[in-house]
Motif scaffolding. Structure first.
Motif, PDB file in Angstrom:
ATOM      1  N   SER A  21       0.682  -1.238  -0.071  1.00 59.38           N
ATOM      2  CA  SER A  21       0.023  -0.029   0.012  1.00 59.38           C
ATOM      3  C   SER A  21       0.830   1.213  -0.028  1.00 59.38           C
ATOM      4  N   CYS A  22       0.307   2.253  -0.645  1.00 63.48           N
ATOM      5  CA  CYS A  22       1.212   3.463  -0.589  1.00 63.48           C
ATOM      6  C   CYS A  22      -0.100   4.562  -0.447  1.00 63.48           C
ATOM      7  N   VAL A  23       0.176   5.670   0.442  1.00 64.26           N
ATOM      8  CA  VAL A  23      -0.847   6.580   0.873  1.00 64.26           C
ATOM      9  C   VAL A  23       0.112   8.021   0.718  1.00 64.26           C
ATOM     10  N   ALA A  24      -0.628   8.835  -0.304  1.00 66.89           N
ATOM     11  CA  ALA A  24       0.096  10.142  -0.548  1.00 66.89           C
ATOM     12  C   ALA A  24      -0.818  10.909   0.273  1.00 66.89           C
ATOM     13  N   SER A  25       0.169  11.960   0.859  1.00 66.83           N
ATOM     14  CA  SER A  25      -0.598  13.093   1.469  1.00 66.83           C
ATOM     15  C   SER A  25       0.163  14.359   1.387  1.00 66.83           C
ATOM     16  N   GLY A  26      -0.550  15.579   1.837  1.00 65.38           N
ATOM     17  CA  GLY A  26       0.048  16.755   1.625  1.00 65.38           C
ATOM     18  C   GLY A  26      -0.916  17.574   0.779  1.00 65.38           C
ATOM     19  N   THR A  27      -0.147  18.564   0.061  1.00 68.82           N
ATOM     20  CA  THR A  27      -1.382  19.653  -0.605  1.00 68.82           C
ATOM     21  C   THR A  27      -1.429  19.227  -2.171  1.00 68.82           C
ATOM     22  N   ILE A  28      -2.095  18.022  -2.028  1.00 67.41           N
ATOM     23  CA  ILE A  28      -2.683  17.442  -3.344  1.00 67.41           C
ATOM     24  C   ILE A  28      -3.940  17.985  -3.919  1.00 67.41           C
ATOM     25  N   ARG A  29      -3.851  18.680  -5.105  1.00 66.56           N
ATOM     26  CA  ARG A  29      -4.883  18.984  -5.907  1.00 66.56           C
ATOM     27  C   ARG A  29      -5.419  17.772  -6.654  1.00 66.56           C
ATOM     28  N   ARG A  30      -4.690  17.204  -7.377  1.00 66.69           N
ATOM     29  CA  ARG A  30      -4.935  16.023  -8.250  1.00 66.69           C
ATOM     30  C   ARG A  30      -3.745  15.190  -8.258  1.00 66.69           C
ATOM     31  N   ILE A  31      -4.131  13.738  -8.437  1.00 65.25           N
ATOM     32  CA  ILE A  31      -3.076  12.711  -8.766  1.00 65.25           C
ATOM     33  C   ILE A  31      -3.246  12.206 -10.267  1.00 65.25           C
ATOM     34  N   ASN A  32      -2.344  12.631 -10.976  1.00 67.68           N
ATOM     35  CA  ASN A  32      -2.525  11.933 -12.329  1.00 67.68           C
ATOM     36  C   ASN A  32      -2.178  10.460 -12.453  1.00 67.68           C
ATOM     37  N   ALA A  33      -1.227   9.993 -11.652  1.00 71.09           N
ATOM     38  CA  ALA A  33      -0.841   8.686 -11.900  1.00 71.09           C
ATOM     39  C   ALA A  33      -0.199   8.285 -10.656  1.00 71.09           C
ATOM     40  N   MET A  34      -0.135   6.731 -10.506  1.00 67.31           N
ATOM     41  CA  MET A  34       0.416   6.320  -9.319  1.00 67.31           C
ATOM     42  C   MET A  34       1.028   4.865  -9.681  1.00 67.31           C
ATOM     43  N   GLY A  35       2.013   4.598  -9.296  1.00 62.71           N
ATOM     44  CA  GLY A  35       2.625   3.097  -9.663  1.00 62.71           C
ATOM     45  C   GLY A  35       3.636   2.820  -8.857  1.00 62.71           C
ATOM     46  N   TRP A  36       4.241   1.645  -9.006  1.00 67.91           N
ATOM     47  CA  TRP A  36       5.086   0.896  -8.479  1.00 67.91           C
ATOM     48  C   TRP A  36       6.492   0.709  -9.368  1.00 67.91           C
ATOM     49  N   HIS A  37       7.563   0.843  -8.961  1.00 69.46           N
ATOM     50  CA  HIS A  37       8.956   0.438  -9.265  1.00 69.46           C
ATOM     51  C   HIS A  37       9.503  -0.514  -8.201  1.00 69.46           C
ATOM     52  N   ARG A  38      10.623  -1.143  -8.754  1.00 70.65           N
ATOM     53  CA  ARG A  38      11.372  -2.117  -7.974  1.00 70.65           C
ATOM     54  C   ARG A  38      12.875  -2.085  -8.294  1.00 70.65           C
ATOM     55  N   GLN A  39      13.456  -2.108  -7.365  1.00 63.81           N
ATOM     56  CA  GLN A  39      15.127  -2.419  -7.742  1.00 63.81           C
ATOM     57  C   GLN A  39      15.617  -3.349  -6.883  1.00 63.81           C
ATOM     58  N   ALA A  40      16.076  -4.504  -7.295  1.00 68.96           N
ATOM     59  CA  ALA A  40      16.943  -5.431  -6.804  1.00 68.96           C
ATOM     60  C   ALA A  40      18.282  -5.178  -6.972  1.00 68.96           C
ATOM     61  N   PRO A  41      18.986  -5.922  -6.007  1.00 66.73           N
ATOM     62  CA  PRO A  41      20.681  -5.577  -5.861  1.00 66.73           C
ATOM     63  C   PRO A  41      21.341  -5.826  -6.976  1.00 66.73           C
ATOM     64  N   GLY A  42      22.235  -4.695  -7.427  1.00 70.26           N
ATOM     65  CA  GLY A  42      22.933  -4.756  -8.678  1.00 70.26           C
ATOM     66  C   GLY A  42      22.115  -4.376 -10.134  1.00 70.26           C
ATOM     67  N   GLU A  43      20.849  -4.178  -9.762  1.00 70.29           N
ATOM     68  CA  GLU A  43      19.986  -4.096 -11.007  1.00 70.29           C
ATOM     69  C   GLU A  43      19.589  -2.768 -11.089  1.00 70.29           C
ATOM     70  N   GLU A  44      19.097  -2.070 -12.183  1.00 69.52           N
ATOM     71  CA  GLU A  44      18.368  -0.838 -12.375  1.00 69.52           C
ATOM     72  C   GLU A  44      16.878  -1.030 -11.826  1.00 69.52           C
ATOM     73  N   ARG A  45      16.605   0.273 -11.655  1.00 65.42           N
ATOM     74  CA  ARG A  45      15.179   0.395 -10.909  1.00 65.42           C
ATOM     75  C   ARG A  45      14.054   0.170 -12.167  1.00 65.42           C
ATOM     76  N   GLU A  46      13.133  -0.693 -11.978  1.00 67.42           N
ATOM     77  CA  GLU A  46      12.362  -1.102 -13.333  1.00 67.42           C
ATOM     78  C   GLU A  46      10.825  -0.518 -12.928  1.00 67.42           C
ATOM     79  N   LEU A  47       9.917  -0.200 -13.879  1.00 64.98           N
ATOM     80  CA  LEU A  47       8.551   0.114 -13.514  1.00 64.98           C
ATOM     81  C   LEU A  47       8.032  -1.183 -13.533  1.00 64.98           C
ATOM     82  N   VAL A  48       7.278  -1.366 -12.350  1.00 64.29           N
ATOM     83  CA  VAL A  48       6.480  -2.819 -12.292  1.00 64.29           C
ATOM     84  C   VAL A  48       4.858  -2.545 -12.823  1.00 64.29           C
ATOM     85  N   ALA A  49       4.389  -1.627 -12.362  1.00 66.04           N
ATOM     86  CA  ALA A  49       2.758  -1.210 -12.786  1.00 66.04           C
ATOM     87  C   ALA A  49       2.637   0.096 -12.302  1.00 66.04           C
ATOM     88  N   ARG A  50       1.621   0.610 -13.198  1.00 63.85           N
ATOM     89  CA  ARG A  50       1.218   1.906 -13.358  1.00 63.85           C
ATOM     90  C   ARG A  50      -0.078   2.179 -13.608  1.00 63.85           C
TER      91      ARG A  50
END
Length: 120
Positions: A21-50
């Motif tokens: 789960s990921c909760v966004a808080s603060g002075t938010i007017r609109r959320i255009n998109a949210m998603g998840w990336h991951r980074q394994a040891p020795g690897e580049e960060r990759e987009l998992v889902a959006r």
């Protein structure tokens, strides 16, 4: 101004499930998109889902059919349901959001990351 806080990571056996789960808080007017990336040891960060608000989700090929991303606009929360987990899913998972603030600034915000370990 805007903060993302993740939860739900941990240790799970191969074939098991987790929900992030990921909760966004603060002075938010609109959320255009949210998603998840991951980074394994020795690897580049990759987009998992959006997911784009009001639109469909996209997934990296390696998780299609196993992971599902969803968003609750009422409480600014994005979820990642992970099923049939494999050892190669082990990584730090980062939440990411494309947000417009009340002052009409557009921000690309990252969470602090949560560790997912798939191992027997």
């Amino acid at each position: 101004q805007v903060q993302l806080v993740e939860s739900g990571g941990g240790l799970v056996q191969p074939g098991g499930s987790l929900r992030l789960s990921c909760v966004a808080s603060g002075t938010i007017r609109r959320i255009n998109a949210m998603g998840w990336h991951r980074q394994a040891p020795g690897e580049e960060r990759e987009l998992v889902a959006r997911i784009i608000s009001g639109d469909s989700a996209t997934y990296v090929d390696s998780v299609k059919g196993r992971f599902t991303v969803s968003i609750n606009n009422a409480n600014n929360t994005v979820y990642l349901h992970m099923n049939s987990l494999k050892p190669e899913d082990t990584a730090v998972y980062y939440c990411n959001a494309d947000i417009v603030t009340h002052s009409l600034r557009r921000l690309n915000v990252w969470g602090q990351g949560t560790q997912v370990t798939v191992s027997s």
